[in-house]
Scaffold this motif. Structure first.
Motif, PDB file in Angstrom:
ATOM      1  N   GLY A 145       0.261  -1.451   0.467  1.00  0.00           N
ATOM      2  CA  GLY A 145      -0.245  -0.184   0.357  1.00  0.00           C
ATOM      3  C   GLY A 145       1.394   1.129   0.296  1.00  0.00           C
ATOM      4  N   GLN A 146       0.774   2.092   0.723  1.00  0.00           N
ATOM      5  CA  GLN A 146       1.496   3.433   1.111  1.00  0.00           C
ATOM      6  C   GLN A 146       2.703   3.412   1.985  1.00  0.00           C
ATOM      7  OE1 GLN A 146      -0.752   6.721   2.290  1.00  0.00           O
ATOM      8  NE2 GLN A 146      -2.748   6.030   0.734  1.00  0.00           N
ATOM      9  N   THR A 147       2.496   2.038   2.586  1.00  0.00           N
ATOM     10  CA  THR A 147       4.036   1.186   3.278  1.00  0.00           C
ATOM     11  C   THR A 147       5.313   1.243   2.143  1.00  0.00           C
ATOM     12  OG1 THR A 147       2.515   0.571   5.381  1.00  0.00           O
ATOM     13  CG2 THR A 147       4.984   0.399   5.032  1.00  0.00           C
ATOM     14  N   PRO A 148       6.273   1.645   3.023  1.00  0.00           N
ATOM     15  CA  PRO A 148       7.312   1.595   1.951  1.00  0.00           C
ATOM     16  C   PRO A 148       7.833   0.698   1.990  1.00  0.00           C
ATOM     17  CG  PRO A 148       7.761   3.773   2.861  1.00  0.00           C
ATOM     18  CD  PRO A 148       6.684   3.623   3.807  1.00  0.00           C
ATOM     19  N   GLY A 149       9.414   0.012   1.110  1.00  0.00           N
ATOM     20  CA  GLY A 149       9.437  -1.039   1.260  1.00  0.00           C
ATOM     21  C   GLY A 149      10.914  -0.608   1.852  1.00  0.00           C
ATOM     22  N   LEU A 150      11.619  -1.651   2.500  1.00  0.00           N
ATOM     23  CA  LEU A 150      12.687  -0.869   4.216  1.00  0.00           C
ATOM     24  C   LEU A 150      14.350  -0.476   2.729  1.00  0.00           C
ATOM     25  CD1 LEU A 150      13.758  -1.261   6.537  1.00  0.00           C
ATOM     26  CD2 LEU A 150      14.074  -3.020   6.446  1.00  0.00           C
ATOM     27  N   LEU A 151      14.022  -1.376   1.777  1.00  0.00           N
ATOM     28  CA  LEU A 151      15.365  -1.458   0.628  1.00  0.00           C
ATOM     29  C   LEU A 151      14.499  -0.516  -0.869  1.00  0.00           C
ATOM     30  CD1 LEU A 151      16.957  -4.768   1.550  1.00  0.00           C
ATOM     31  CD2 LEU A 151      17.341  -2.620   2.547  1.00  0.00           C
ATOM     32  N   ALA A 152      13.509   0.220  -0.703  1.00  0.00           N
ATOM     33  CA  ALA A 152      13.220   0.939  -1.786  1.00  0.00           C
ATOM     34  C   ALA A 152      13.916   1.800  -2.233  1.00  0.00           C
ATOM     35  CB  ALA A 152      11.688   1.241  -0.899  1.00  0.00           C
ATOM     36  N   PHE A 153      14.186   1.752  -3.051  1.00  0.00           N
ATOM     37  CA  PHE A 153      15.319   2.935  -3.808  1.00  0.00           C
ATOM     38  C   PHE A 153      14.469   2.753  -5.592  1.00  0.00           C
ATOM     39  CE2 PHE A 153      17.176  -1.850  -4.496  1.00  0.00           C
ATOM     40  CZ  PHE A 153      17.183  -1.953  -5.816  1.00  0.00           C
TER      41      PHE A 153
END
Length: 296
Positions: free
Chosen positions: A84-92
């Motif tokens: 959802g609107q919770t980003p991934g921990l390793l998002a880039f």
């Protein structure tokens, strides 16, 4: 870093087998049966961890290392994908390419381990897996590229949050089809069959046992969570305020996706092997057309 991001990763590590349990319960409901307990997958994993592993004299270190690689890939995968609107921990920026190649690595090591056994049945399953993945991976990658071009973003987190409401259901349906193919679900494959002549993924892990098989099954649950999270991110309603509310909405959307998989497997039969490539080629062509139209 938001605490909800860490909670999402912890929830994925702890609750990913629960999603598969929900699929089993939904299938039992549609069949009119009581079915297995919701926590049956946890029981199976605990039972496998208590047993010993058996190795053939023909296998090498590749066979023993493959379960660890599969689990590590699954853990990194759930850290990359948003909910959802919770980003991934390793998002880039560009993390969508990493996701595709991560699970490509998992498939590659699984195929190597199957060939390492010298079993003709596992070699047959590996051949089918490679053939179908050759068609499924372009569909996924082109679909994500179209998603990126449409949203004007390179990260999956900002990509799904910037989409317009009218395009989200269509893209969610496309990603859901890829979820079924990549996780060996009906109509592409049957994860419960034990007939060697029709198995694709399951036949490649026939020689794994004990803790090794538990790691493979847990890695499959993490992979299912990752693809389900990406699908759920496209069906979560926009405009939800508050990080905790968004996380709860994402988890509820995950349950919807798991229930949808159970419904599909209850009302559809598995496709003939000759029909699977046709469906995957069609998905690839649709993704390519979408990308071309968006770029133009």
């Amino acid at each position: 870093m938001k605490i909800t991001v860490i909670i999402h990763v912890i929830a994925a590590l702890l609750l990913s087998p629960l999603l598969l349990g929900m699929v089993i319960r939904v299938k039992a409901f549609f069949a009119g049966r009581k079915g297995k307990p919701l926590l049956q997958v946890y029981y199976d994993l605990a039972k496998l961890l208590q047993k010993g592993a058996v190795y053939s004299s023909t296998t090498t270190w590749i066979f023993k290392a493959s379960p660890l690689v599969i689990v590590l890939v699954g853990i990194i995968g759930v850290m990359v994908v948003p909910l959802g609107q919770t980003p991934g921990l390793l998002a880039f920026p560009g993390d969508m390419i990493l996701l595709v190649y991560l699970f490509g690595l998992s498939r590659f090591i699984t195929v190597l381990a199957a060939l390492d056994t010298g079993s003709p049945f596992e070699g047959m399953g590996a051949s089918r897996e490679v053939q179908f993945s050759l068609l499924a991976e372009p569909a996924l990658l082109l679909g994500l590229c179209a998603l990126s071009a449409l949203g004007g973003e390179m990260s999956m987190n900002t990509m799904v949050t910037s989409l317009q409401a009218g395009t989200r259901p269509v893209l969610a349906g496309a990603i859901f089809i890829v979820l079924l193919a990549e996780n060996s679900r009906i109509p592409f494959d049957d994860p419960t069959t034990h007939l060697e002549l029709t198995m694709i993924h399951e036949v490649m892990i026939l020689d794994h046992s004990g803790p090794d098989l538990a790691l493979i099954e847990y890695g499959a649950a993490l992979k299912f969570w990752a693809y389900a999270s990406l699908t759920a991110s496209l069906i979560v309603p926009q405009g939800i305020e508050g990080e905790w509310t968004s996380l709860v909405a994402g988890l509820m959307a995950l349950m919807v996706v798991a229930a949808a998989v159970g419904i599909i497997e209850s009302i559809m039969a598995r496709l003939r092997l000759t029909r699977v490539p046709q469906l995957l080629v069609g998905a690839t062509i649709l993704s390519l057309i979408s990308l071309i139209l968006i770029i133009r």
